[in-house]
Each structure stands twice: as C-alpha cells, then as structure tokens.
Enzyme design. Structure first.
Site, mmCIF file in Angstrom:
data_model
loop_
_atom_site.group_PDB
_atom_site.id
_atom_site.type_symbol
_atom_site.label_atom_id
_atom_site.label_comp_id
_atom_site.label_asym_id
_atom_site.label_seq_id
_atom_site.Cartn_x
_atom_site.Cartn_y
_atom_site.Cartn_z
ATOM 1 N N ASP A 404 30.783 -8.748 29.021
ATOM 2 C CA ASP A 404 29.392 -8.762 29.451
ATOM 3 C C ASP A 404 28.545 -8.991 28.196
ATOM 4 O O ASP A 404 28.448 -8.113 27.334
ATOM 5 C CB ASP A 404 29.043 -7.422 30.117
ATOM 6 C CG ASP A 404 27.591 -7.335 30.571
ATOM 7 O OD1 ASP A 404 26.780 -8.200 30.193
ATOM 8 O OD2 ASP A 404 27.266 -6.371 31.302
ATOM 9 N N HIS A 405 27.955 -10.172 28.092
ATOM 10 C CA HIS A 405 27.268 -10.549 26.850
ATOM 11 C C HIS A 405 26.072 -9.655 26.543
ATOM 12 O O HIS A 405 25.583 -9.618 25.413
ATOM 13 C CB HIS A 405 26.822 -12.010 26.915
ATOM 14 C CG HIS A 405 26.789 -12.693 25.581
ATOM 15 N ND1 HIS A 405 26.237 -12.118 24.459
ATOM 16 C CD2 HIS A 405 27.257 -13.908 25.178
ATOM 17 C CE1 HIS A 405 26.343 -12.937 23.435
ATOM 18 N NE2 HIS A 405 26.962 -14.033 23.847
#
Length: 432
Positions: A404-405
């Site tokens: 999850d950036h």
C-alpha cells in the site's frame, strides 16, 4: 412470548445464514443450550439460548440465507404457557470456547430489556441507535408482523423511544418487508441473469451457483481494496537450499513428537522478524494517521470450500518455529472446518499467501485491508544461477510483496525484502 433474534457474531456482521436448528417447536430449552448454527462469511458458530422456556415458533427456516442481524428467528414461551421472562440480552450469543474446550458466553450489556411499559414492566432499551436498527417490544413486533406494518416508519413512545403496542394504532400498513432471505426460485425454474444476457450469454447455457456469504464478502472486500488502495508489487528471488537443510534437521529432531515444520512456517517466522527489523512496513493506513503496530500479527491465507480465510499467528516474532508450526496447523484445520473464532481471523498486520504447493512460480496478491502489505510466495524449484561467475544450480523461491503506497513506499518495501531474503536464505539469522 420472547423473541430470539439473529445475533451479531462479530462487530462487522450484518447478515448470516441460519445453517441448522438444534431445536424444534415444542422443545424446552434453558440458558446455555445450543439452539442453532449460524454461518457468517468466514465461520460457522453455535448459538446458545440466554433464557429458558418452550420453543413456540421457528420463524426462519433452516438454510435461509441473508438473515439480517436482530431479525426475530424464533420465539419462546414460558413453561407454564405464559410469556417467558425477557432476557437481559435479547439476542442469543455465539458460544466461543476458550482454550480448554469449555464454552464461554460474553457478559450481557448493562441495562436489559423487559416487557413494554403498560403491559407489566418498563423497557430499558433505546428505540434506535442508528437509521437501520429498530427497538420494539416482542408484542409490538408480533402485532406489526400480523398487520403488515413497517416498524421503521413508526415513532416509539415507550421508554427511551422504544416502540410499544399503543404506537401501532393508526400506523400505515402494507410497508412491512418480510425478514430473512428473498423468496427462493422454484425447483426446476432456471435462474435468469440479466447482466449475462446483456453480454450475449443466453439463458439455459450455464448453471448458476448462488453466491454464499463468504463469496459475497470476498468479492466486496477485494474489489474495494483493488480499487481504493494505491498498490504496487516488489519481487525478489530467494535461494532456499540452506532453509531446506535446516528444515530437515529440525524435523529430524522433532520426529519423536510427530510435529513437522513446513517451509511456510519459516516464511511466517522470517516475515515477522523482518517486520520488527523494519517497523515502517508493519503499519496500516487510516485517514487519521499511520498505525505503527507493536507486534507482527501475521495472517496466513488458507483455502477452504467456497473461498479463503486468513487465520492469524499473533505476536509471531516472539514464537519459535515449533510454536508457529503447531499453531498454523491447528488454525488451518479449524479454518477448513469453519470453527475459527472471529478474533482468530479478524485483524492482523501483515499477510502471507503461499501457492508454491500448486507449482505457481510467482504471483501478486491483493492487499487485505487495513494491512499495509501482503507477501505472495511461489514454489521452491531448482533453477540455474550464477555463483562467483560460474553457472550453478540452486533451489530458488520467488516472493512478491504487494504494498500500500500510502504506508509502505518503494524504499521501505525494498528494505523489508532485503532483510527477509537474508533471513530466509540463512535461517540462523532468525535467532540473532
């Protein structure tokens, strides 16, 4: 009469399947008796009665899907034929056996409900806590059902806004919707799917398998995750000849007690240790901030009939390989039997999905929100490698980290994989 309501077996449960009745009309039950089995999207759990009396009516048939939480599913009457004493908590509780096998029941909330004011006693339950949940006395519910009255449209004048008998006088009829699942399709009648027909697939050219609660939940959660989470993959190859040698030694030592350590147990242990070494990867995004987790609660994907479930090894960084092996084996078995407690598969800070046993070389999983990352593990297979400028053969396993950036950016993900690779290639470093 006392209504038995569809219980909420987890904080997020909205509906379930009434899988099986253990009682029938005319049976006498007492508090603690198992009366039914409820299927949620992840597990099957037993429901215990919280009051005693005779089963007067079964309102929801065995096998009914989509039964909303707090829908009346049965009614009890006192053994003398009079109304049973209302329970302190109107919804039956799921039995959640603790370690040791004895069933335990949560304490009821403060402030119980009794029969409605004006019919012998005060009610102490608020009328509604939100727009969907309606609080009414058992008599008011029965009269509303008989008169086809939608209780959601009725304003309660009882204590704390509870709907009582007098509130139904003059209420509009014809708006009530029956509880439980939609009416089933008649036997032999083909199901028509408009969305497929619009794509040129004619009716009768396929068999339609209805979606159960698990498939619906998987579809909803993974669609939301794939759409809403800005994710990206990082892939790395690990040589696991040292791990396989260490595993053989460990299993030889454990041969007498019959326990074995799997490659996946090493992966879980190495993941947990890497999460502690790179705490930025052991995090979850929320609009309020980034949650930095204190422990590595590693969820492992387990395939079961109809879908998958992710039981959790809690505080995996504190446990030995033998402990992880025993716990993962127990969790996997109970997952397949749908006997997990909600707290055993809800939560977690990181996930591991292993398809190596199916010969899959590499793949990328969808993030299990609100976790910040999930690691996909492929098969360990012999491949040509270059060692000191010379061609050699090694057992190589490909792993892919989906991040999850918003939480785990490229540098953090790469650092995590670097630490994981060092540990998985030389298991002795897990002990440092």
């Amino acid at each position: 009469m006392t209504d038995i309501l569809m219980p909420a077996l987890s904080p997020t449960m909205e509906e379930g399947v009434l899988a099986k009745w253990h009682v029938k009309v005319g049976d006498t039950v007492k508090a603690g008796d198992v009366i039914a089995e409820i299927e949620t999207d992840k597990a099957t759990m037993e429901v215990e009665a919280v009051d005693e009396g005779e089963v007067a009516e079964i309102l929801v048939a065995e096998g009914t899907e989509g039964v909303k939480v707090n829908t009346p599913i049965a009614r009890l009457k006192g053994e003398d034929g009079a109304a049973a004493k209302a329970p302190s908590n109107p919804a039956p509780q799921a039995s959640v056996p603790p370690a040791g096998g004895q069933s335990a029941q949560p304490s009821p909330p403060a402030g119980g409900s009794t029969r409605e004011a004006g019919e012998g006693a005060k009610a102490a339950v608020p009328a509604r806590t939100d727009g969907a949940r309606v609080f009414a006395s058992p008599l008011a519910r029965r009269l509303a059902a008989q008169g086809n009255i939608d209780l959601a449209s009725v304003k309660g004048t009882g204590p704390h806004g509870r709907i009582v008998k007098r509130d139904l006088e003059g209420a509009p009829t014809g708006a009530a919707k029956p509880a439980g699942a939609p009416a089933p399709v008649a036997a032999g009648e083909p199901r028509k799917v408009q969305s497929l027909a619009q794509m040129g697939i004619p009716d009768g050219s396929y068999d339609l398998v209805p979606l159960d609660g698990m498939r619906k939940a998987i579809a909803r959660r993974l669609t939301d995750s794939f759409r809403d989470v800005p994710h990206f993959p990082l892939t790395i190859d690990c040589r696991i000849d040292g791990l396989l040698a260490a595993r053989a030694k460990v299993n030889a030592l454990r041969e007498k007690d019959g326990g074995k350590v799997s490659v996946n147990d090493f992966v879980i242990k190495a993941s947990a240790m890497a999460l502690k070494a790179v705490p930025e990867a052991n995090a979850s995004y929320s609009p309020e901030g980034i949650a930095m987790h204190h422990h590595a609660d590693v969820a492992m994907a387990v395939a079961i009939d109809g879908g998958l479930i992710t039981p959790i090894i809690r505080k995996a960084e504190t446990k030995s390989l033998s402990q992880i092996a025993a716990e993962s084996k127990d969790l996997a078995k109970r997952a397949r039997d749908r006997k997990l407690k909600p707290e055993e598969f809800q939560g977690g800070t990181f996930s591991v999905s292993n398809l190596g046993m199916f010969g899959i070389q590499s793949f990328a999983s969808i993030i299990n929100e609100p976790q910040g990352a999930i690691m996909s593990v492929g098969v360990g297979e012999q491949r040509p490698v270059v060692v000191d400028g010379q061609l050699a053969v090694a057992t190589v396993m490909t792993v892919t980290l989906t991040c999850d950036h918003r939480v785990v950016d490229g540098a953090i993900g790469a650092k995590f994989l670097q630490v994981f690779k060092a540990m998985i290639e030389d298991p002795v470093t897990m002990l440092a």
